[in-house]
Design a protein around this motif. Structure first.
Motif, short mmCIF file in Angstrom:
data_model
loop_
_atom_site.label_atom_id
_atom_site.label_comp_id
_atom_site.label_asym_id
_atom_site.label_seq_id
_atom_site.Cartn_x
_atom_site.Cartn_y
_atom_site.Cartn_z
N HIS A 180 0.82 -1.21 0.00
CA HIS A 180 0.00 0.00 0.00
C HIS A 180 0.86 1.27 0.00
O HIS A 180 0.43 2.30 -0.52
N HIS A 285 -7.31 -0.70 10.66
CA HIS A 285 -7.50 -0.57 9.21
C HIS A 285 -8.86 -1.10 8.73
O HIS A 285 -9.66 -0.38 8.15
N HIS A 289 -12.43 0.88 7.46
CA HIS A 289 -13.18 0.62 6.23
C HIS A 289 -14.65 0.35 6.52
O HIS A 289 -15.54 0.83 5.81
N PHE A 308 -10.83 6.51 0.44
CA PHE A 308 -10.04 5.29 0.64
C PHE A 308 -8.54 5.61 0.66
O PHE A 308 -7.79 5.08 1.47
N HIS A 312 -5.96 5.09 3.76
CA HIS A 312 -4.72 4.32 3.68
C HIS A 312 -3.49 5.15 3.94
O HIS A 312 -2.46 4.65 4.40
N PHE B 70 -10.95 -7.71 5.28
CA PHE B 70 -9.87 -6.86 4.77
C PHE B 70 -8.50 -7.35 5.21
O PHE B 70 -7.49 -6.85 4.77
CU LIG Z 1 -7.55 -0.81 3.15
#
Ligand SMILES: [Cu+2]
Lengths: 413, 277
Positions: A180, A285, A289, A308, A312, B70
């Motif tokens: 990421h 995390h 979401h 998003f 992140h 996730f």
């Molecule tokens: Cu994520």
């Protein structure tokens, strides 16, 4: 007499961006006419526009850094190197809001320092999204809208990189954080190709962010979960998967922080070993979401919401803070990574290149690789077009200067 | 099945079904545990499936499982059970639970959910969610089945939110461009509906949207929000050459910079700056 200043050892305007890390720079005399000697004492300093950033100079990368630096420069055109970095806590808020000046005495013992050359620069730093100025917000949403461009722009690649089928490259295993980091940097560099003054901001999901969820910025969700934007916000033309708009339904009061998430302090207290720290992938995390319904609450659709990337960015910032707190910038140190995890499929070992930037679509990689190589930067060379997992650790160049990735956070000094 | 759905629909009418429920405020201080291995999610799955549990507990269980999706390497091992539980929850009595379960399923392009949503649009007695929500969820994977229904809704429905969602769905259907353009140019339509049409037309036929934007900006009777939308479209996506050649538009921009609401002035200034007029 005239002097030329080069930032990041480059003459291109795209290279005139600084972080908290030292940038290698050069100064040379381009026109010696009127010079009293074969070499000149050149004083480097700055002039800052209102609200502008602040930089410091040093002869060596390691410092000491000060607001001015005097160097001896031959008039024959040879370059002399020096270093510049942003002063922690004083980032820029607009493009070119710090002007670097080179001056020399007009006569050998004169008190009058004559201007030989100037160069505008920016201390470009990732900031708390809730605190951006209206100018910074306007530029950010315009850059996102331009990148998206009817869903046909370069943004579509980023949307397609983060889907169910590619999830094993990026989630559930140790490269979650490095992958990421590369992904965000790739996007940020594309945003900067639209507007070089933009840095990706972060959404601190453990704090209220009332300024972020407004019609001129990332929008206000209505009862149905549609994000309402003002008629002046270019994100009103946002389109992904052939559908206009953004679906995002907060399960919390947008004037408050979502409930049930680990705070920053709790996250940083997950331990000094990466194996412990990376459990942040679940909470905060995953929990961040799923504090919404809509796009952002499923892996396969999360990248359809600009929020998003801000979410992140905060996850990445937490990693950066943890790295600093525990000195985990060196991937060679065992505690910096989960090196021996038996679950490390290809793409999760330190030496592996990461999909999709490596273009590999065979073996256990997804059968597609959107977007090509990782975007390059005029300021730094790392992490390279096809980054390996290990290329994403030393983002501020504290182990090796060449590893600098060209970004920094406003509160990670 | 139909009987159960009917019951659910009544429940949704009773509780409104549409209200955004900020849940979990009472739990604000508590950190939600997200398990690190799929088998540890089984208790949450049981709670989600159990109608005797409170709706808050079931929603929290749902959120925990979704958050774990996730992060968990082995999430696939419980995915079939999760999908089955979601399909069951999609027909639950609790409107919020139905809506969230259908949302997750629709984002996975789940055929069961899509069929149920379409059926509810065709026959309101069978609807699991309001029609605007159904259209929104179908827009995660719009296909031929929904387009005729959406086109019909634009002409027959009087609910603004439902019509807006129908337009959103149709933005993926090139054959619907004329319908969308009609709505955009009809000044008797509500401004929110027309703005939705502008986004939709931008997707389907950007040149047409640009032409509309120029005329909206020149139209002194146009709604201020639509002028702002048009001006934003021109500034963000306009063709520099066409704009430089459009004398009328350039003249209008210098007017707008001087007069009118502050937001329009600001947009006009941004426009002039961008195209260096
Ligand atoms: Cu994520």
């Amino acid at each position: 007499m005239q002097a030329e200043i080069q930032i990041n050892n480059s003459t291109t305007p795209a290279a005139r961006y600084l972080t908290w890390a030292p940038s290698p720079c050069r100064v040379r005399i381009t026109n010696p006419a009127g010079s009293p000697a074969v070499q000149l004492r050149v004083r480097l300093g700055t002039r800052t526009n209102t609200g502008g950033g602040s930089v410091a100079f040093a002869a060596q990368a390691g410092g000491p850094y000060a607001s001015t630096l005097t160097v001896t420069v031959p008039v024959n055109g040879q370059s002399v190197s020096f270093f510049v970095r942003g002063v922690f806590g004083k980032p820029s808020s607009g493009d070119r809001d710090v002007i670097i000046e080179a001056r020399a005495r007009s006569a050998p013992s004169s008190g009058n320092w004559r201007l030989l050359g100037t160069l505008p620069v920016m201390v470009r730093i990732r900031k708390n999204a809730n605190n951006l100025t209206s100018g910074e917000r306007t530029r950010l949403v315009a850059a996102f809208a331009q990148l998206n461009d009817q869903g046909l722009g370069r943004f579509a690649d980023f949307r397609e990189m983060h889907v169910n089928q590619s999830s094993p490259e990026a989630h559930g295993r140790p490269a979650f954080l490095p992958w990421h980091r590369a992904y965000l940097l790739d996007l940020e560099r594309e945003l900067q190709a639209v507007d070089p003054s933009v840095a990706l901001p972060y959404w601190r999901f453990d704090q209220p962010a009332p300024s972020l969820f407004t019609p001129d910025y990332l929008g206000v969700s209505d009862a149905l979960g549609n994000v309402q934007l003002s008629a002046t916000n270019p994100l009103q033309f946002w389109r992904t998967d052939n559908v206009p708009g953004i679906v995002r339904r907060p399960f919390f009061d947008p004037g408050q922080a979502p409930a049930g998430l680990r705070t920053e302090a709790q996250t940083l207290a997950l331990g000094a070993q990466y194996t412990g720290f990376r459990t942040l992938e679940g909470n905060p995390h995953g929990s961040a979401h799923t504090s919404f319904g809509g796009f952002i609450s499923s892996i396969g659709t999360a990248a359809r919401d600009p929020l998003f990337f801000l979410l992140h960015c905060n996850v990445d910032r937490l990693w950066a803070k943890w790295q600093l707190q525990n000195n985990r910038f060196d991937s060679g140190v065992a505690a910096s990574y989960d090196t021996n995890n038996p679950g490390n499929k290809t793409g999760h070992n330190l030496v592996d290149t990461m999909w999709p930037w490596n273009g590999i679509t065979t073996g256990d990689r997804p059968p597609f690789a959107p977007g090509g190589a990782l975007a390059s930067s005029a300021c730094v060379n790392a992490p390279g077009p096809q980054p390996r997992v290990q290329d994403c650790f030393d983002y501020r160049g504290s182990v090796a200067a060449v590893a600098q990735m060209g970004f920094d956070y406003d509160d990670v000094g | 099945m139909a009987k159960k759905r009917k019951k659910a629909t009544r429940a949704s009418r009773k509780t409104g079904g549409r209200k955004s429920v900020p849940v979990g405020r009472a739990r604000a201080q508590r950190v939600l545990e997200v398990p690190l291995a799929a088998p540890d999610l089984l208790p949450a799955l049981d709670i989600l499936r159990d109608p005797s549990q409170s709706v808050d507990a079931r929603l929290e269980a749902l959120q925990t499982i979704q958050a774990a999706s996730f992060a968990l390497l082995d999430f696939d091992s419980i995915r079939p059970d999760y999908i089955a539980a979601l399909r069951q929850a999609a027909e639950d009595q609790e409107p919020e639970l139905r809506q969230r379960a259908l949302g997750i399923l629709a984002r996975e392009h789940d055929g069961f959910a899509q069929e149920a949503l379409l059926e509810g649009l065709r026959d309101p007695a069978k609807a699991l969610v309001r029609p605007d929500k159904a259209l929104q969820l179908l827009s995660y994977d719009p296909h031929a089945g929904v387009y005729p229904i959406a086109r019909d809704i634009i002409h027959t429905s009087e609910d603004e939110s439902t019509r807006r969602e129908a337009l959103r769905v149709l933005a993926g259907d090139p054959a619907s461009a004329p319908v969308i353009e009609d709505v955009l140019t009809d000044k008797s339509e509500p401004s929110a509906i027309r703005r939705m049409s502008a986004s939709a037309l931008h997707a389907l036929n950007p040149d047409k949207l640009q032409r509309w934007a120029s005329s909206a900006v020149l139209d002194t009777d146009e709604d201020a929000d639509l002028v702002a939308t048009g001006l934003t479209a021109l500034t963000q996506f306009g063709d520099a050459k066409a704009i430089a050649d459009n004398k009328q538009l350039r003249k209008r921009m210098s007017q707008l910079q001087q007069q009118g609401p502050a937001k329009i002035k600001q947009l006009a200034r941004r426009f002039v700056k961008k195209y260096e007029l």
